[in-house]
Every structure is written in structure tokens, then in C-alpha cells.
Design a protein around this motif. Structure first.
Motif: not given
Ligand code: BTX
Length: 331
Positions: A95-97, A118, A122-124, A127-128, A130, A181, A189, A214, A228
Motif C-alpha cells: 500500500s502506498t499509504n 497495490q 486500504r480504504g477507511r 476496508r480493502a 482493489a 471521501n 464510486k 479507477n 464501483a
């Protein structure tokens, strides 16, 4: 560091004279290093993913790599002062974060970490996210703002405003911001933003704005296909990720400087309101197991939601732990 600068210089020269062969001798003269050093660095650049032809007695020629986000492809197009002036690139990463968190203060302000894929995006709230290879923009902007930690959430609004307005300008589709976000189109999304920080009570050590867009994804897994979408799915053709990245960083820097230098978040909030997916709509506010319905009546100067709840009372909602859902589905 010097060797990285040298490699960037080689790429810049080759890129500026695309289609042309440049001899090792000329490169060595221009960059004031030996021909052997040039040859060595060309080989490293190839390993990094650059396609560079070499022909005996003619020299080196770069092959346009339309599909990559290699720093050398981005730097020349960037119109920023600080944001993205240092780009760290990966073909693949967890993950870049997370990379930014691991490096922490070793990174300089404005560094952008970008990866073609990645493995553990990760999401908030754990959560994953993609992040398939080469199909999107998965990047983190590393910042060291001198602001109180409570103001950190405003960086999410700045990023959302930058992504939404850039997609509108570059691609020409009417994307909307689903506070706090997400960027959405047709109720699905297109982009998610994850802002994380390391801070003490009154000081931010650093802040990471993770942006996932995306762009050219055509197929989503069953779990997310209902929520998505991608730019390519919506417009029926692929889009150049480089143009998007460099334009997003430019707008991000403008809005960021307005906020940090001039202390004004007005422009950002104006964009977030103009392109809001939820303003003047009824939504559910989900906090843990509790769901409350209300009408969104404003996005405040602080970047919070002002809601008129079912019981007739007004309530200010801060981003933190809440999820917002439309009454009929995602938005
Ligand atoms: P979020 O928690 O609002 O959204 C996560 C949810 O979105 C998932 O539970 C899933 O339902 C859905 N989802 C997962 N992947 C996708 C996708 N590619 N497109 C649309 N919906 C999806 C949003 O969190 C914040 C995402 C930030 C991603 C960036 S990428 C660079 C940086 N590194 C990293 O690990 N995260 C950030």
C-alpha cells in the motif's frame, strides 16, 4: 541522491528528443560523466521499467511508454512547485499509504508515492481497496503541514475537490463528490481518498493523503461491481493516467497553498458544494450500528456536514467514523 538526479537528467534529455538517437558520447559530454557511467545508468533505468533502445554507432533512444506512470514520464509534465517534485515509483507494493508510514519523516514534504498496483490497498476503517496493475492511479501525497491535527480532515476535502474538478476538466464527465471521501459518477464510486496522519495533541508530524482512482479498469470483482465504476467504463475508452496525475497534483497544490499559506479553504469548500452528490438530499448517517436519517443542508467552512435530522434538530456531522448512504443505495 546524485545518481538519481543523473538518471532523471538522462530521461529528460532522451524524452526531450524523443524519436532521435543520442550518442553515449553526447550524453557523457552534456552530463559531465563518463560513457561507461551513462551505459551503467541506462541499464538501471531499463530495470526500473524504461524502454530504451540502443543501436551501435547511433546511441540511445527512448520508446514512449504510454502505459506507465514512471517518474521520468511525469516530471516533465508537472506544473507544481513542491507537490510531486519527488516521486517514488513502484511496479507493485502492499500500500502506498503504508510505505509512507514506514518511511515517516524520512520522506520530504510533497513527495508522491505511486504504484502500478497495490497488493493490500486500504480504504477507511480497515476496508480493502482493489488496486489492479496498471489500471488506475494509486498514489499517496506525503505532507508536513503546520496546522492543528483537527484541521487534518480538510486535506481530504482538498484532495476530493482536486480530483473531482480535474476529472471534469480533463475527461469531461460530471463527477460528483460524495462527502467526505469519494468521487462518484452515476451513483458509483470512481475514486476513494484515505487521509491518515501521525500527530501529537497539537502538532502534526506528517499527513498522508492516499488517492485511488479507477481509470482504465473494465471489470470489477463481484463484491464491488455494484458500487464501483471507472472512467473507461463510463466513457467507453481508455484515458491517459499521466495527464490525470499531473493535473490533479497541480490543482491539489493550488488548493493546498490557499489553505496553508493564505489560511483559506473557501475555494475548496465551494468546489465541494458545487459538485456535491448529497447536498439538499436525504441520506443515512451510519455510525457503528446506529443509522440516522436527515437532510443535508450545508457543507460548512470547516468541511463538516450540516444536517436537518428527522426530529427537526440541526446537527453538525464530522467525517471521522461516519459513512453516508443515499436512502436508495450507495448515493
Ligand atoms: P472507503 O472505506 O470509503 O471505501 C472502501 C470500500 O469501497 C470497500 O469496502 C469496497 O466496498 C469499495 N471498493 C474497494 N475497492 C474499490 C475500488 N477500486 N473502486 C471502488 N470501490 C471500491 C476509500 O475507502 C479510500 C480508498 C483509498 C485508496 C488509496 S489508493 C492509494 C492509497 N493507498 C492505500 O492503501 N489506500 C489509498
Amino acid at each position: 541522491m546524485m545518481v538519481i538526479i543523473l538518471r532523471n537528467d538522462i530521461i529528460e534529455i532522451l524524452n526531450n528528443r524523443k524519436g532521435e538517437f543520442i550518442s553515449g558520447e553526447e550524453l557523457s559530454y552534456l552530463l559531465k560523466v563518463s560513457r561507461t557511467a551513462i551505459w551503467k545508468h541506462i541499464n538501471i533505468l531499463r530495470k526500473e521499467g524504461y524502454e530504451i533502445e540502443s543501436v551501435h554507432k547511433k546511441g540511445y533512444r527512448i520508446v514512449e511508454n504510454y502505459n506507465s506512470l514512471l517518474p521520468g514520464e511525469l516530471i516533465g509534465r508537472l506544473q507544481t512547485q513542491t507537490i510531486g517534485r519527488n516521486i517514488i515509483y513502484f511496479e507493485s507494493i502492499d500500500s502506498t499509504n503504508d510505505y509512507c508510514k514506514q518511511k515517516g519523516n524520512d520522506l520530504s514534504h510533497g513527495t508522491v508515492v505511486i504504484s502500478e498496483e497495490q497488493l493490500l490497498g486500504r480504504g477507511r476503517l480497515g476496508r480493502a481497496w482493489a488496486s489492479p496493475k496498471g489500471e488506475g492511479i494509486w498514489m499517496s501525497i506525503f505532507l508536513k503541514p503546520h496546522i492543528p491535527p483537527l484541521e487534518g480532515t480538510k486535506l481530504t476535502q482538498i484532495a476530493a475537490a482536486a480530483v473531482c474538478s480535474t476529472i471534469r476538466n480533463v475527461v469531461g464527465i460530471d463527477t460528483l463528490i460524495k462527502w467526505p471521501n469519494d468521487i462518484v459518477f452515476n451513483g458509483k464510486k470512481l475514486c476513494g481518498i484515505l487521509t491518515e496522519m501521525s500527530a501529537e495533541l497539537n502538532e502534526i508530524h506528517y499527513l498522508i493523503v492516499g488517492v485511488g482512482i479507477n481509470v482504465n479498469t473494465l471489470y470489477f470483482s463481484e463484491e464491488i461491481s455494484d458500487v464501483a465504476t471507472s472512467i473507461a467504463v463510463e466513457i467507453g475508452k481508455t484515458v491517459d493516467r499521466k495527464t490525470l496525475v499531473t493535473n490533479i497534483l497541480k490543482v491539489f497544490e493550488e488548493l493546498y497553498e490557499d489553505f496553508i499559506i493564505k489560511g483559506s479553504i473557501k475555494k475548496t469548500i465551494a468546489i465541494c458544494k458545487e459538485f456535491s452528490a448529497i447536498l439538499n438530499k436525504k441520506v443515512n448517517i451510519i455510525r457503528g450500528n446506529s443509522i440516522k436519517e436527515g437532510l443535508v443542508i450545508d457543507i460548512t467552512e470547516e468541511g463538516n456536514l450540516l444536517m436537518l435530522m428527522e426530529n427537526g434538530e440541526k446537527e453538525v456531522i464530522q467525517s471521522g467514523e461516519v459513512s453516508v448512504r443515499g436512502l436508495n443505495g450507495y448515493v
